[in-house]
Design an enzyme around this catalytic site. Sequence first.
Site, PDB file in Angstrom:
ATOM      1  N   ASP A  61      68.236  35.514  18.347  1.00 22.35           N
ATOM      2  CA  ASP A  61      68.953  36.244  17.336  1.00 22.35           C
ATOM      3  C   ASP A  61      68.694  36.219  15.875  1.00 22.35           C
ATOM      4  O   ASP A  61      68.442  36.967  15.028  1.00 22.35           O
ATOM      5  CB  ASP A  61      70.513  36.229  17.540  1.00 22.35           C
ATOM      6  CG  ASP A  61      71.196  36.750  18.812  1.00 22.35           C
ATOM      7  OD1 ASP A  61      70.338  37.539  19.390  1.00 22.35           O
ATOM      8  OD2 ASP A  61      71.932  36.805  19.360  1.00 22.35           O
TER       9      ASP A  61
ATOM     10  N   SER B  59      54.358  63.067  44.926  1.00 21.80           N
ATOM     11  CA  SER B  59      55.475  62.290  45.873  1.00 21.80           C
ATOM     12  C   SER B  59      54.917  62.010  47.003  1.00 21.80           C
ATOM     13  O   SER B  59      53.777  62.324  47.422  1.00 21.80           O
ATOM     14  CB  SER B  59      56.744  63.164  45.975  1.00 21.80           C
ATOM     15  OG  SER B  59      56.347  64.073  46.786  1.00 21.80           O
TER      16      SER B  59
ATOM     17  N   ARG C 230      59.149  62.404  35.808  1.00 19.09           N
ATOM     18  CA  ARG C 230      58.335  63.356  36.794  1.00 19.09           C
ATOM     19  C   ARG C 230      58.726  64.716  36.861  1.00 19.09           C
ATOM     20  O   ARG C 230      57.704  65.661  36.692  1.00 19.09           O
ATOM     21  CB  ARG C 230      58.609  62.635  38.145  1.00 19.09           C
ATOM     22  CG  ARG C 230      57.768  63.370  39.122  1.00 19.09           C
ATOM     23  CD  ARG C 230      57.946  62.787  40.335  1.00 19.09           C
ATOM     24  NE  ARG C 230      57.264  63.525  41.515  1.00 19.09           N
ATOM     25  CZ  ARG C 230      58.007  63.849  42.568  1.00 19.09           C
ATOM     26  NH1 ARG C 230      59.337  63.571  42.651  1.00 19.09           N
ATOM     27  NH2 ARG C 230      57.387  64.873  43.530  1.00 19.09           N
TER      28      ARG C 230
ATOM     29  N   LYS D 193      59.989  50.298  48.202  1.00 18.00           N
ATOM     30  CA  LYS D 193      60.147  51.539  47.638  1.00 18.00           C
ATOM     31  C   LYS D 193      61.472  51.595  46.721  1.00 18.00           C
ATOM     32  O   LYS D 193      62.611  51.426  47.422  1.00 18.00           O
ATOM     33  CB  LYS D 193      60.551  52.733  48.750  1.00 18.00           C
ATOM     34  CG  LYS D 193      60.758  53.913  48.243  1.00 18.00           C
ATOM     35  CD  LYS D 193      60.443  55.136  49.172  1.00 18.00           C
ATOM     36  CE  LYS D 193      60.552  56.493  48.561  1.00 18.00           C
ATOM     37  NZ  LYS D 193      61.613  56.869  47.951  1.00 18.00           N
TER      38      LYS D 193
ATOM     39  N   GLU E 161      68.835  31.473  18.797  1.00 18.47           N
ATOM     40  CA  GLU E 161      67.660  31.250  17.963  1.00 18.47           C
ATOM     41  C   GLU E 161      66.989  32.336  18.012  1.00 18.47           C
ATOM     42  O   GLU E 161      66.528  32.919  17.127  1.00 18.47           O
ATOM     43  CB  GLU E 161      66.793  30.047  18.852  1.00 18.47           C
ATOM     44  CG  GLU E 161      67.343  28.969  18.624  1.00 18.47           C
ATOM     45  CD  GLU E 161      67.336  28.370  17.300  1.00 18.47           C
ATOM     46  OE1 GLU E 161      66.284  28.607  16.524  1.00 18.47           O
ATOM     47  OE2 GLU E 161      68.454  27.783  16.715  1.00 18.47           O
TER      48      GLU E 161
ATOM     49  N   CYS F  25     105.443  40.627  51.291  1.00 16.99           N
ATOM     50  CA  CYS F  25     106.725  39.573  51.225  1.00 16.99           C
ATOM     51  C   CYS F  25     107.678  40.317  50.606  1.00 16.99           C
ATOM     52  O   CYS F  25     108.936  39.806  50.585  1.00 16.99           O
ATOM     53  CB  CYS F  25     106.330  38.334  50.232  1.00 16.99           C
ATOM     54  SG  CYS F  25     106.250  38.899  48.415  1.00 16.99           S
TER      55      CYS F  25
END
Length: 683
Positions: free
Chosen positions: A37, A82, A142, A121, A35, A421
């Site tokens: 889509d 920071s 940043r 964090k 739906e 085996c």
Amino acid sequence: MTFDAKARIARLRAEIERHNHAYYVLDAPDIPDAEYDKLFRELQTLEAQHPELAAPDSPTRRVGGKPLDAFVPVRHAVAMLSIRTETDISDQGAIAFDARVRKELGLGESDAPVEYACELKFDGLAVNLRYERGMLVQAATRGDGETGEDVTQNVRTIHCIPLHLKGCDAEVLEVRGEVYMSRRDFERYNEKQRAQGLPTLVNPRNGAAGSIRQLDPALAARRPLSFFAYGLGEARGWALPATHSAVLDALAKIGVPVSEERAVVRGVQGLVEFHRRIAEKRDQLPFDIDGVVYKVNSLALQAELGFVSREPRWACAHKYPAEEQLTVVRDIDIQVGRTGKLTPVAKLEPVFVGGTTVSNATLHNEDETRRKDVRIGDTVIVRRAGDVIPEVVGVVIDQRPANAGEPFDLFKLLHGKCPVCGSRIVREEGEADWRCTGGLFCPAQRKQALLHFASRRAMDIEGLGYKLVDQLVDAHLVDTPADIYDKRKLDLPTLAALDRMGEKSAQNLLDAIEHSKRTSLARFIYALGIRNVGEATAKDLARHFGALGSLMKAGDESLRQVNDVGPVVAQSIVAFFSEPHNIEVVKALRAHGVQWVEHEVQAVRESPLSGKTFVLTGTLATMTRDQAKENLETLGAKVSGSVSKKTDYVVAGAEAGSKLDKAKELGVAVLDEQQFLALFKSI
Ligand code: IVH
């Protein structure tokens, strides 16, 4: 004009944004993908027909964009700083921070505890999202804190980031936070890459950082990223609340994703408790964190505390044990799985990582091992995060010793034979894994196969769990499933003598074994553990062939007449029954009295659901999954264990996981429990 394109476009955009928010932020999809889509395609078509109605914040603008030559530098309006990190992972980290804050504020022992906002964090990449009059106009990394890079195109592809804010037209509002990749998205991305023999991501953090700094937005969009806000940059014309926690609440209200895993606490005791509480649930979090962050909650007190050497005095990060560590590869072993899959495993110099000591780590498969070029003697990075198996993510090539081992070659290492085996090993074309061809006669596969054979949906032998299977196989009491029914091998005194058994449990087990002898053909076929034959296929096969003998004789062509059986499944069945060992086991099982009704006719009603395929996932509140399945089957529907293009409906209960994601990916209709019940009622 009878059709108001402008109004329709506006409605579609709003509706799609609402569904996006439900899906990506609230994690509670509110319409089936198909739906969604449809709405999306309608909007795309309308926008193409009306270029004058284009808008930069239309949901259609998340995709696309041309590759860049380089990123444009962006000078931050407010520097991105920071925070100080407490690497002391004991309570001392919190104690030291609280002591510093109190000292700076001039608080004495008799003064009240400080109020703190505690957060996670996140381990990703910091970004600044600039909204002007509520519209996302720029996203930047940043960088050095003063100047970052313009990554707007890539950030637009992150679905949970709003292109415009809900009910906020502040002149400027800069939202800061972390772009990250969830563990599930990381695993899924890597699995897909591995299956195609393509390079994998080292960890979710690199995945996030690498995608954001990808010059081609189409490539960036392929990597699934998410975002959490943790603060502000410049804010103009926005009523700033008095506390940090209220800022985050306000951001959440205008549609910005904010983690719910946060708390407002008082004093050092509150910090310590938060750190411990999160440590306990760290493994269950859907994303990596490398610690928690404490912030003085009052913005007035934050201003009073100020900064020292570009770090705020009012915040600190308190770490957890690292989820990646360096260690040395002592050896490389090959493990054999239930289906014979051979997995290279690095035997490591034991190392404390992600909270436990790890001495084995998976190398996944031959291609991965070669690509990373892991050799015995190498120093490697080991990662253990969440409840995922520890893995070797890379080699520190500089530290490779002169006498390091050879480049990895699985076939050569094993001389072409299964290490358990001795059967031939094969790697089929297009497959990433080598496999042992020993089948049920390979002891490593045998244990896994026996567990499967005895499992609830197969022969349903209660009490035959992995500890017991280990003992039975190791003591050579049980080699094949048929031995379970061999009274000369498993008798009361023998069983009672086993570790932690006793006479009563031994008798219970024998009763359960006896009871399991009467079964259905479908269960029996499923119990055999034929590769690629799950429960749904077993039922189809039983229904189609009616008798085991006919199935055993069936060739590729007749197998492919069966619903949902393609060349791969057909090939697995033919291969299974052309193995003389397997025929022996089937004969022995019958000789020991295992029986079922052949040509069973099921009481199936013709209904609108006849022939429809359902997949059930998550927990339903009103019925067990088995009941739901039975109800569906009596209405002529089929219930399959995995989602494919042929699935008609996925019923998603609480905590639905990867099947729900797959359904969305393939555009399969999804029903919640309410809708599912309504469907029953309507029939
Ligand atoms: S606050 C002035 N809160 O950790 C304070 N940072 O050095 C600015 N990070 O790269 C940062 N989770 O991207 C803050 N809940 C959180 C965070 C967080 C992760 C990252 C941030 C930055 C580093 C801090």
